[in-house]
Write an enzyme that holds these catalytic residues in place. Structure first.
Site, short mmCIF file in Angstrom:
data_model
loop_
_atom_site.label_atom_id
_atom_site.label_comp_id
_atom_site.label_asym_id
_atom_site.label_seq_id
_atom_site.Cartn_x
_atom_site.Cartn_y
_atom_site.Cartn_z
N LYS B 76 1.12 -2.20 -4.10
CA LYS B 76 1.92 -3.28 -3.51
C LYS B 76 1.87 -4.45 -4.49
O LYS B 76 0.81 -4.74 -5.07
CB LYS B 76 1.32 -3.68 -2.16
CG LYS B 76 2.10 -4.77 -1.43
CD LYS B 76 1.50 -5.06 -0.04
CE LYS B 76 2.32 -6.11 0.71
NZ LYS B 76 1.75 -6.40 2.05
N SER B 155 4.96 -6.31 6.09
CA SER B 155 5.42 -6.68 4.78
C SER B 155 5.29 -5.59 3.73
O SER B 155 5.94 -5.68 2.68
CB SER B 155 4.65 -7.91 4.30
OG SER B 155 3.28 -7.60 4.11
N SER B 179 1.05 -5.51 8.74
CA SER B 179 1.84 -5.22 7.53
C SER B 179 1.58 -3.88 6.88
O SER B 179 2.31 -3.49 5.96
CB SER B 179 1.64 -6.32 6.49
OG SER B 179 2.38 -7.46 6.84
#
Lengths: 95, 485
Positions: B76, B155, B179
């Site tokens: 990420k 997210s 997330s």
């Protein structure tokens, strides 16, 4: 809970975020909605409850006051928007 | 090859069925060919990946391999990668090249894993749909064949979409209010948010420091265990890291589930949940009963206050954390600032997106003179009440199970007009972050062709038990093996 235009202007200064006049109405509505959501907290009885900062109630660890990091000024300043002679450049503060 | 798990790829590398260079090239080619449909990567590090793969093959040849040596994965774009741009989904960090590695990054490097690139995300991890990225929204691989462009969740939407689309076998992720679990659920992959403090936050760009936790995303529970083996552990560089032994999370995957006590929080089977979703989750729980688990209803009476408490605590901490972006030391700087105040306020106004600015403003308000007690302190007290609910529940049961989300992946643009509507997406995940306990999302069925996630919540440091419960479920179901068309 409503948030006023003046509140938003004040908070924008505190947060160092420029907010243009035409953005204030939208922020009034969005921030007002968020604060309405948050107002549910008022219903909870928390009189004898201690605030919780860390899930395991851990406290900050202390360490010996010794220099352990090496100086990497050049590496760090290589990614800065503007530097000169090892200093960060900003607009003139004192005339 | 691209549909194999990390565990399978690791075995294939070990038996020389494939080399890391071949494997890495295959995934890089897939990303090049397919990712224009999903936009799941912000940066692809082709050259670096191939160089790392060559080194991994040498390490294997020399007999110095770990389970991860030569296995491709993705980070990420919130984890700092030395020398590789790390944007956190923001214009503020569009050109930020960190001069250091996050501890999680260093751990994977040490293990010999091959990073394919950095995955897309909501800006500064603020969002539940991945529509808040400066680098464009991510599209869920599910639902595309019916012609609908759906959100992957957020997210960590890029990580979830990339794993679902078989562009990478695994990806790191972070979870502040859901997330990891919400995008894992919406994309039909398996994700784990560990106990707060289990995985180092050093070099993981901070959003809300008392809630942020790095974790794992892959198709199988076993692969999540392999990831956590690399990621978990004490780190003196993270002041809230917990110094506690790390078990081998793969060692207990095959324990039988007989006697496992499952609690169903009645607040999470409420009318917010669609009947079709509820049916899938109840079917999944029946599988556990077949394996000898027992089920009882429990209550988390303060869970209904979780979103309210979160939207004080998270923005307050974000407003403090994001004050570091000042246009002076790194990151975006506005053109021609006329004075220092103009430099700060314009760099931040132009560098941050709308949702990030909203949260900074809410947080600044909640922390400002006269409001601190009414908002921040009050929310921290409610946070303890929420935590106490979980502590009480785990006196009665071993794990809690619930749906991960109230409904499956929604259409892009459907929830963007009002921030509060989007916040409600995390209604079943957010209390877990406030309590700091670990939780997973495991694929558990489909509604209208879209994946449904089963959330499994455990007591502090019970990651091994969660992974065991998820793994056993995956031995008797194949939801996690389904591929989007």
């Amino acid at each position: 809970m409503t948030i006023s235009r003046e509140d938003i202007e004040k908070v924008a200064v505190l947060a160092r975020i420029r907010v243009d006049d035409e953005q204030v109405s939208a922020l009034e509505k969005d921030l007002g909605n968020i604060l309405d959501l948050v107002d549910q907290l008022g219903a909870a009885d928390t009189d004898s409850v201690a605030p919780m900062a860390h899930p395991l109630d851990a406290v900050q660890r202390l360490r010996a006051d010794e220099v352990t990091e090496t100086n990497q000024r050049e590496a760090f300043q290589a990614i800065a928007p503007a530097t000169e002679n090892g200093l960060y450049l900003v607009p003139r503060v004192i005339e | 090859m691209h549909s194999k798990s990390v565990a399978e790829l690791s075995r294939d590398l070990e038996s020389r069925k494939v080399s890391s260079v071949e494997l890495t090239q295959e995934f890089l080619d897939r990303i090049k060919r397919e990712d224009s449909k999903y936009n799941s990567f912000i940066t692809v590090t082709e050259e670096q990946a191939l160089a790392d793969a060559r080194m991994a093959d040498e390490q294997r040849a020399a007999g110095n391999a770990t389970a991860w040596t030569g296995v491709p994965f993705a980070h990420k774009d919130i984890f700092c990668t030395n020398g590789v741009r790390t944007t956190c989904g923001s214009k503020m960090l569009e050109n930020f090249v960190p001069p250091y590695d996050a501890t999680v990054t260093a751990n994977f490097r040490q293990a010999g894993a091959v990073c394919l690139g950095k995955t897309n995300m909501d800006e500064f991890a603020m969002g539940s749909s991945n529509e808040n990225s400066y680098f464009g929204a991510v599209t869920n691989p599910w639902g595309l064949s019916e012609g609908s462009k759906r959100v992957p969740g957020g997210s960590s939407g890029g990580s979830a979409a990339a794993v679902a689309a078989r562009l990478t076998p695994a990806a790191t992720a972070t979870d502040t209010g859901g997330s990891i679990r919400q995008p894992a659920a919406l994309c039909g992959v398996t994700g784990l948010k560990p106990t707060y403090g289990r995985v180092s936050r050093y070099g993981m760009i901070a959003f809300a420091s008392s809630l942020d936790q790095g974790g794992t995303m892959a198709r199988t529970a076993e692969d999540n265990a392999l990831m956590l083996n690399v990621m978990a552990g004490f780190d003196p560089k993270d002041s809230t890291s917990i110094d506690r032994e790390v078990p081998d999370y793969t060692a207990t995957l095959n324990e039988p589930l007989k006697g496992l006590k499952i609690g169903l929080p009645k607040e999470y089977f409420s009318d917010q949940l669609s009947p079709a979703m509820e049916q899938q989750v109840r079917n999944a729980i029946k599988e556990y009963e077949k394996q000898g688990a027992t089920v009882k209803e429990v209550s988390l009476p303060n869970a209904k206050l979780a979103i309210a408490a979160y939207y004080v605590i998270a923005p307050a901490e974000a407003s403090a954390n994001l004050s570091r972006f000042d246009g002076v030391r790194y990151g975006y700087r506005c053109e021609d600032p006329k004075d220092l105040m103009d430099l700060y306020t314009r760099s931040r106004a132009e560098g941050f997106g709308e949702e990030v600015k909203r949260r900074i403003l809410v947080g600044t308000y909640a922390l400002s003179a006269g409001y601190f007690d009414a908002y921040y302190l009050k929310a921290q007290k409610v946070r303890r009440l929420i935590q106490q609910d979980f502590i009480n529940a785990f006196k009665e049961v071993d794990v809690l199970m619930s749906p991960t989300t109230p409904s499956p992946a929604f259409i892009q643009g459907e929830k963007t007009s009002d921030p509060v509507t989007m916040y409600l997406e995390d209604v079943f995940t957010i209390a877990i972050n406030l309590a700091g306990v670990p939780a997973m999302s495991v694929p558990a069925g489909f509604v209208d062709g879209l994946p449904v996630g089963l959330q499994i919540i455990g007591d502090y440091f019970s990651e091994a038990r969660l992974l065991n419960a998820a793994h056993q479920f995956q031995q008797v179901t194949d939801w996690h093996q389904r591929e989007p068309q």
